[in-house]
Design a protein around this motif. Structure first.
Motif, PDB file in Angstrom:
ATOM      1  N   SER A 177      33.505 -11.621 -47.119  1.00 48.22           N
ATOM      2  CA  SER A 177      33.172 -13.029 -46.924  1.00 48.22           C
ATOM      3  C   SER A 177      34.251 -13.654 -46.063  1.00 48.22           C
ATOM      4  O   SER A 177      35.416 -13.266 -46.135  1.00 48.22           O
ATOM      5  CB  SER A 177      33.123 -13.747 -48.273  1.00 48.22           C
ATOM      6  N   GLU A 181      36.714 -22.382 -46.784  1.00 45.85           N
ATOM      7  CA  GLU A 181      36.130 -23.216 -47.843  1.00 45.85           C
ATOM      8  C   GLU A 181      35.840 -22.429 -49.114  1.00 45.85           C
ATOM      9  O   GLU A 181      35.459 -23.008 -50.125  1.00 45.85           O
ATOM     10  CB  GLU A 181      34.840 -23.885 -47.334  1.00 45.85           C
ATOM     11  N   LEU A 182      36.062 -21.117 -49.063  1.00 50.92           N
ATOM     12  CA  LEU A 182      35.613 -20.285 -50.190  1.00 50.92           C
ATOM     13  C   LEU A 182      36.672 -20.153 -51.275  1.00 50.92           C
ATOM     14  O   LEU A 182      37.865 -20.008 -50.997  1.00 50.92           O
ATOM     15  CB  LEU A 182      35.231 -18.892 -49.687  1.00 50.92           C
ATOM     16  N   ILE A 194      33.668 -24.204 -51.978  1.00 48.05           N
ATOM     17  CA  ILE A 194      32.487 -23.621 -52.634  1.00 48.05           C
ATOM     18  C   ILE A 194      32.796 -22.201 -53.072  1.00 48.05           C
ATOM     19  O   ILE A 194      33.684 -21.537 -52.526  1.00 48.05           O
ATOM     20  CB  ILE A 194      31.249 -23.610 -51.705  1.00 48.05           C
ATOM     21  N   ASN A 196      32.393 -18.304 -53.501  1.00 52.59           N
ATOM     22  CA  ASN A 196      32.005 -17.175 -52.652  1.00 52.59           C
ATOM     23  C   ASN A 196      30.831 -16.428 -53.292  1.00 52.59           C
ATOM     24  O   ASN A 196      30.978 -15.340 -53.821  1.00 52.59           O
ATOM     25  CB  ASN A 196      33.228 -16.267 -52.488  1.00 52.59           C
ATOM     26  N   SER A 197      29.660 -17.058 -53.253  1.00 59.23           N
ATOM     27  CA  SER A 197      28.500 -16.433 -53.905  1.00 59.23           C
ATOM     28  C   SER A 197      27.915 -15.320 -53.038  1.00 59.23           C
ATOM     29  O   SER A 197      27.288 -14.394 -53.556  1.00 59.23           O
ATOM     30  CB  SER A 197      27.429 -17.479 -54.213  1.00 59.23           C
ATOM     31  N   ASN A 198      28.122 -15.374 -51.742  1.00 57.20           N
ATOM     32  CA  ASN A 198      27.548 -14.323 -50.876  1.00 57.20           C
ATOM     33  C   ASN A 198      28.074 -12.940 -51.224  1.00 57.20           C
ATOM     34  O   ASN A 198      27.350 -11.951 -51.102  1.00 57.20           O
ATOM     35  CB  ASN A 198      27.859 -14.607 -49.402  1.00 57.20           C
ATOM     36  N   ALA A 243      29.103 -15.219 -42.750  1.00 58.16           N
ATOM     37  CA  ALA A 243      29.606 -16.460 -42.153  1.00 58.16           C
ATOM     38  C   ALA A 243      30.514 -16.198 -40.948  1.00 58.16           C
ATOM     39  O   ALA A 243      30.815 -15.044 -40.616  1.00 58.16           O
ATOM     40  CB  ALA A 243      30.331 -17.317 -43.189  1.00 58.16           C
ATOM     41  N   GLY A 244      30.904 -17.292 -40.297  1.00 61.77           N
ATOM     42  CA  GLY A 244      31.827 -17.187 -39.168  1.00 61.77           C
ATOM     43  C   GLY A 244      31.249 -16.489 -37.955  1.00 61.77           C
ATOM     44  O   GLY A 244      31.996 -15.950 -37.136  1.00 61.77           O
ATOM     45  N   VAL A 245      29.929 -16.490 -37.826  1.00 58.80           N
ATOM     46  CA  VAL A 245      29.326 -15.735 -36.724  1.00 58.80           C
ATOM     47  C   VAL A 245      28.566 -16.660 -35.770  1.00 58.80           C
ATOM     48  O   VAL A 245      27.898 -16.205 -34.857  1.00 58.80           O
ATOM     49  CB  VAL A 245      28.441 -14.594 -37.305  1.00 58.80           C
ATOM     50  N   SER A 246      28.708 -17.982 -36.009  1.00 61.21           N
ATOM     51  CA  SER A 246      28.047 -18.928 -35.099  1.00 61.21           C
ATOM     52  C   SER A 246      29.002 -19.254 -33.948  1.00 61.21           C
ATOM     53  O   SER A 246      29.890 -18.466 -33.635  1.00 61.21           O
ATOM     54  CB  SER A 246      27.659 -20.196 -35.860  1.00 61.21           C
ATOM     55  N   GLY A 292      26.408 -17.312 -42.787  1.00 61.08           N
ATOM     56  CA  GLY A 292      27.003 -17.610 -44.085  1.00 61.08           C
ATOM     57  C   GLY A 292      26.134 -18.352 -45.068  1.00 61.08           C
ATOM     58  O   GLY A 292      26.333 -18.258 -46.297  1.00 61.08           O
ATOM     59  N   ASN A 293      25.193 -19.078 -44.551  1.00 59.56           N
ATOM     60  CA  ASN A 293      24.295 -19.807 -45.435  1.00 59.56           C
ATOM     61  C   ASN A 293      23.636 -18.829 -46.413  1.00 59.56           C
ATOM     62  O   ASN A 293      23.029 -17.847 -45.988  1.00 59.56           O
ATOM     63  CB  ASN A 293      23.256 -20.461 -44.524  1.00 59.56           C
ATOM     64  N   PRO A 294      23.790 -19.049 -47.716  1.00 64.18           N
ATOM     65  CA  PRO A 294      23.344 -18.038 -48.689  1.00 64.18           C
ATOM     66  C   PRO A 294      21.904 -17.558 -48.509  1.00 64.18           C
ATOM     67  O   PRO A 294      21.628 -16.368 -48.689  1.00 64.18           O
ATOM     68  CB  PRO A 294      23.526 -18.748 -50.039  1.00 64.18           C
TER      69      PRO A 294
HETATM   70  P1  AMP Z   1      29.594 -20.641 -41.336  1.00 60.82           P
HETATM   71  O1  AMP Z   1      28.685 -19.685 -40.628  1.00 60.82           O
HETATM   72  O2  AMP Z   1      30.955 -20.089 -41.502  1.00 60.82           O
HETATM   73  O3  AMP Z   1      29.604 -21.967 -40.657  1.00 60.82           O
HETATM   74  O4  AMP Z   1      28.985 -20.866 -42.762  1.00 60.82           O
HETATM   75  C1  AMP Z   1      27.682 -21.376 -42.903  1.00 60.82           C
HETATM   76  C2  AMP Z   1      27.450 -21.953 -44.275  1.00 60.82           C
HETATM   77  O5  AMP Z   1      27.450 -20.944 -45.237  1.00 60.82           O
HETATM   78  C3  AMP Z   1      28.483 -22.959 -44.734  1.00 60.82           C
HETATM   79  O6  AMP Z   1      27.826 -24.039 -45.373  1.00 60.82           O
HETATM   80  C4  AMP Z   1      29.313 -22.191 -45.716  1.00 60.82           C
HETATM   81  O7  AMP Z   1      29.906 -23.010 -46.663  1.00 60.82           O
HETATM   82  C5  AMP Z   1      28.322 -21.269 -46.323  1.00 60.82           C
HETATM   83  N1  AMP Z   1      28.987 -20.056 -46.766  1.00 60.82           N
HETATM   84  C6  AMP Z   1      29.797 -19.318 -45.986  1.00 60.82           C
HETATM   85  N2  AMP Z   1      30.281 -18.270 -46.672  1.00 60.82           N
HETATM   86  C7  AMP Z   1      29.763 -18.332 -47.909  1.00 60.82           C
HETATM   87  C8  AMP Z   1      29.914 -17.534 -49.068  1.00 60.82           C
HETATM   88  N3  AMP Z   1      30.674 -16.430 -49.066  1.00 60.82           N
HETATM   89  N4  AMP Z   1      29.223 -17.874 -50.177  1.00 60.82           N
HETATM   90  C9  AMP Z   1      28.449 -18.976 -50.167  1.00 60.82           C
HETATM   91  N5  AMP Z   1      28.274 -19.775 -49.104  1.00 60.82           N
HETATM   92  C10 AMP Z   1      28.930 -19.477 -47.979  1.00 60.82           C
END
Ligand code: AMP
Ligand code: MG
Length: 404
Positions: A177, A181-182, A194, A196-198, A243-246, A292-294
């Motif tokens: 992950s 924010e995690l 939030i 880290n549910s992913n 996440a982090g891929v946009s 990252g969006n669940p």
């Molecule tokens: P990002 O692509 O990094 O902008 O993340 C997109 C969205 O997914 C954001 O709202 C994040 O808070 C959410 N997100 C990213 N990583 C996780 C995670 N490991 N578990 C739950 N939600 C996540």
């Protein structure tokens, strides 16, 4: 930007089945056999009775006639020597047929007297005998390479004394992950933080298909943290990041993977949700960078990652077949992308009915829980009317599990 089907094909043609290991039969449940397994002997092993009754010579039998009982063979008993003309041997199901006997008369078709048996029905040879080798001949292939080990395959292998079986390795799948924010499960979410549910949903999805998740934890939004965790992840058979891929300024996943010499095959697919997904390879190992969006994470796992992991574990049919389901209500979408719509499927009188599982906004996790299918709606079409058929991938089980 590849289409959904092209992206999936690119992924599938990049990965290959993992190596082979020998595991104990019960541990092999659900796994894929890696080599043909042949029968070391015949099955049944010996001619045996299919009924509780009397082993006879059919030529001695006539309706109303009687035969003298000269022996008894229970299941597990040894075959008696041959029988004399006009005689019968009491025999139980599974017991070996005495030499010379060519039929079994079920006890229900006889009347017992003290030491004889009266026949009430016509006897035809070779009734109620299971013959040696009638199921499987010694040397036959009993379970072929590529077969999934289910209870029937386990039964077959056990019948031939196979205590272990060669299967494809389970994929070890690293789950990483990313994001400042995690926080981890057990900590208290608050403003800007939030859980880290992913990590958990991906690990569960990995385990659900029989692979082995390795949770790496959280890479923070700086290059060092990303590189360190990713290098660790590249030791597994596959790496999944979330996440982090946009295109945000803190979206470091693709850059850091490139620094680690992961060759990117695509970034962005014309799908929704999941558009920013990326895929790369390093030294034969696939790296999936999921949004990252669940909801996006789970849907892209289902549609793009799952088939690849199954292929790595030796599965041959890795793309779920579509179920054609009839829409109950109207569904709208924008043109230009394949939409994965979370639907609720119900089966009534053999017809699959699809209803939207709720708000399709990718931020609504609850809709994912109500869904038991993903309708894959084609790119350009925008309106889907009630009564129209749509193609659906069923989730977490098969059709039989849908009826309540
Ligand atoms: P990002 O692509 O990094 O902008 O993340 C997109 C969205 O997914 C954001 O709202 C994040 O808070 C959410 N997100 C990213 N990583 C996780 C995670 N490991 N578990 C739950 N939600 C996540
Ligand atoms: Mg982020």
């Amino acid at each position: 930007m590849p289409t959904f089907e092209v992206a999936r094909s690119m992924i599938l043609s990049s990965v290959s089945p993992l190596g082979v290991e020998r595991v104990e039969l019960m541990a092999a449940l659900g796994r894929v056999v890696a080599e043909d397994v042949t029968a070391p002997w015949d099955l049944p092993v010996y001619d045996n009775s299919a009924m509780d009754g009397f082993a006879v010579r059919a030529a001695d039998c006539r309706v109303g006639g009687s035969l003298r009982i000269t022996g008894y063979i229970p299941a597990g008993g040894a075959a008696t020597p041959g029988i004399e003309p006009g005689c019968a041997v009491r025999i139980m199901t599974g017991a070996p047929i005495p030499p010379g006997c060519d039929a079994v008369v079920p006890v229900e078709e006889t009347e017992p007297t003290d030491d004889a048996v009266l026949l009430r029905e016509r006897v035809k040879h070779p009734q109620h005998i299971r013959f040696r080798g009638e199921d499987v001949r010694s040397g036959d292939t009993v379970v072929s390479a590529g077969a999934i080990l289910r209870p029937p395959e386990i039964s077959m292998l056990a019948s031939f004394g196979k205590a272990t079986v060669p299967v494809h390795r389970r994929a070890r799948v690293a789950v990483l992950s990313t994001g400042d924010e995690l926080i981890e499960l057990g900590e208290q979410p608050g403003s800007g933080k939030i859980i880290n549910s992913n990590a958990l949903s991906l690990a569960a999805a990995v385990r659900e298909i029989g692979a082995e998740p390795v949770i790496l934890g959280i890479a923070r939004d700086n290059r060092e943290s990303h590189r360190e965790k990713m290098a660790e992840g590249l030791k597994a058979d596959a790496l999944i990041t979330s996440a982090g891929v946009s295109a945000g300024d803190r979206d470091l996943v693709r850059d850091c993977l490139a620094e680690l010499e992961v060759r990117q095959l695509f970034w962005k697919v014309d799908i929704k949700p999941g558009g920013p997904v990326a895929f790369g390879m390093k030294e034969g190992k696939p790296v999936f960078s999921l949004p990252g969006n669940p909801v996006s994470t789970m849907v892209t796992f289902e549609e793009l990652v799952r088939p690849a992991l199954l292929k790595m574990m030796g599965h041959r049919r890795v793309i779920k077949p579509y179920v054609q389901a009839t829409l109950r209500g109207e569904v709208h979408k924008k043109p230009g992308r394949v939409h994965f719509v979370r639907v609720r499927i119900e089966v009534e009188n053999g017809v699959h009915w699809a209803t939207s599982a709720g708000d399709q906004n990718t931020g609504i996790l609850g809709t994912m829980l109500r869904a038991n299918g993903i309708a894959v709606l084609p790119k350009e079409k925008t309106v889907f009317s009630p009564g129209e058929e749509v193609a659906v991938h069923l989730l977490h089980g098969d059709v039989g599990m849908l009826e309540e």
